[in-house]
Design an enzyme around this catalytic site. Structure first.
Site, mmCIF file in Angstrom:
data_model
loop_
_atom_site.group_PDB
_atom_site.id
_atom_site.type_symbol
_atom_site.label_atom_id
_atom_site.label_comp_id
_atom_site.label_asym_id
_atom_site.label_seq_id
_atom_site.Cartn_x
_atom_site.Cartn_y
_atom_site.Cartn_z
ATOM 1 N N ARG A 102 -4.477 1.044 -99.981
ATOM 2 C CA ARG A 102 -3.145 1.559 -99.691
ATOM 3 C C ARG A 102 -3.155 3.051 -99.400
ATOM 4 N NH1 ARG A 102 -0.221 -0.960 -97.390
ATOM 5 N NH2 ARG A 102 -0.313 0.827 -96.004
ATOM 6 N N LYS A 137 8.473 22.110 -90.223
ATOM 7 C CA LYS A 137 9.249 20.999 -90.796
ATOM 8 C C LYS A 137 8.322 19.798 -91.014
ATOM 9 C CE LYS A 137 13.404 22.672 -88.480
ATOM 10 N NZ LYS A 137 14.397 22.449 -87.410
ATOM 11 N N LYS A 169 14.211 35.055 -87.662
ATOM 12 C CA LYS A 169 15.230 34.065 -87.364
ATOM 13 C C LYS A 169 16.607 34.659 -87.600
ATOM 14 C CE LYS A 169 13.927 29.827 -87.882
ATOM 15 N NZ LYS A 169 13.571 28.490 -88.379
ATOM 16 N N GLU A 198 13.504 34.699 -82.785
ATOM 17 C CA GLU A 198 14.494 33.846 -82.146
ATOM 18 C C GLU A 198 15.507 34.705 -81.415
ATOM 19 O OE1 GLU A 198 14.844 29.777 -84.819
ATOM 20 O OE2 GLU A 198 16.398 31.308 -84.980
ATOM 21 N N ASP A 219 17.086 29.681 -78.769
ATOM 22 C CA ASP A 219 17.581 28.643 -79.659
ATOM 23 C C ASP A 219 18.755 27.888 -79.048
ATOM 24 O OD1 ASP A 219 17.711 27.180 -82.051
ATOM 25 O OD2 ASP A 219 19.248 28.508 -82.843
#
Length: 286
Positions: A102, A137, A169, A198, A219
């Site tokens: 597994r 992410k 950002k 950004e 963005d």
């Protein structure tokens, strides 16, 4: 791919944690099988067009369970497979094979799922010069593994973590008092990592280009504004600037080709590593 990137240094640790959460004190079900029983098994793809990734992690799973278990691979990382194609075969202690099954499949299915998704995006921008990039992410505990899977799928890595690139950002811009101030503060650090920022509008695009940052992330621009940002960036590079331009935000398989045709250098897609659909694989004793 046969060579792991330099940042992949945690395979043993990742596998150790994976096995610990699955086995706990002991695999009590495997004890139903005689300790001296030897078995052979094959892992088979159950779908078409999957991109395989994760050989090193699978090898480590079997090594930690039983050093005598050594998969005989029939495909390389980054290779596309067909339904019912054998990926690897393995022989050894039946108990050990059952205990490792597994964890080995979980890692192989997840990393192959990431690589497969990346390849779909890479195929979608064919005919353009655009590259598909990942983000931070990622699934917790699998950052380096998934970043490697992106390479196997034909994509490119963004920064690996917070340590190997400055990415300004919107919240950094707000806290610093503006994009110019944020870039100036970043430059004052004297760091030798790439400087990226950004931009949420064309004024911020112009400010970033004036500072000649390494990478400009626009963005969620619509196509018209995106084309303007690309034109400004190309004009900046024609004058000797180095800035690359990347679209970030809401790229999808339905939109990515049109976004790539604007002339952006890269498109980053968070879904590559956070919306993972595992590849369907199975292990069968023979």
């Amino acid at each position: 791919m046969n060579t792991l990137p330099a940042y992949v240094t945690d395979i043993e640790q990742t596998v150790r944690h994976t096995l610990a959460e699955d086995i706990g004190r002991a695999d009590v079900t495997a004890q139903l099988v005689a300790a001296d029983k030897i078995a052979s098994a094959r892992v088979i793809a159950r779908e078409d067009n999957a991109i395989i990734c994760g050989r090193a992690w699978v090898d480590e799973v079997f090594r930690q369970i039983d050093p005598n278990l050594r998969p005989e691979w029939q495909v390389q990382d980054g290779e596309r497979v067909k339904d019912n194609q054998v990926i690897f075969s393995i022989s050894g202690s039946a108990r050990a094979l059952l205990t490792a099954e597994r964890s080995a499949l979980n890692l192989l299915q997840t990393l192959s799922g990431t690589a497969t998704r990346v390849r779909q995006y890479v195929d979608a921008v064919k005919g353009t010069a655009c590259r598909i990039a990942d983000t931070r992410k990622t699934l917790p505990g699998l950052r380096n593994a998934q970043k490697y899977a992106v390479l196997c799928g034909g994509g490119v890595n963004h920064r690996i973590g917070l340590y190997d690139g400055i990415l300004i950002k919107e919240n950094h811009i707000s806290a610093a008092g503006g994009i110019r101030q944020a870039i100036a503060q970043a430059r004052a650090l004297g760091s030798n990592v790439p400087l990226m920022t950004e931009a949420e509008n064309l004024d911020e695009v112009r400010a970033a280009l004036a500072a000649d940052v390494d990478l400009l992330l626009v963005d969620d621009f619509d196509l018209i504004t995106l084309r303007t940002a690309v034109q400004l960036t190309h004009a900046h590079r024609a004058k000797g600037g180095k800035t690359l331009i990347e679209y970030s935000g809401s790229a999808s398989l339905a939109t990515v080709h049109a976004q790539a045709e604007t002339g952006v250098d890269r498109i980053s897609v968070g879904a590559l590593t956070k919306h993972v659909q595992a590849v369907d694989l199975s292990m069968r004793f023979i």
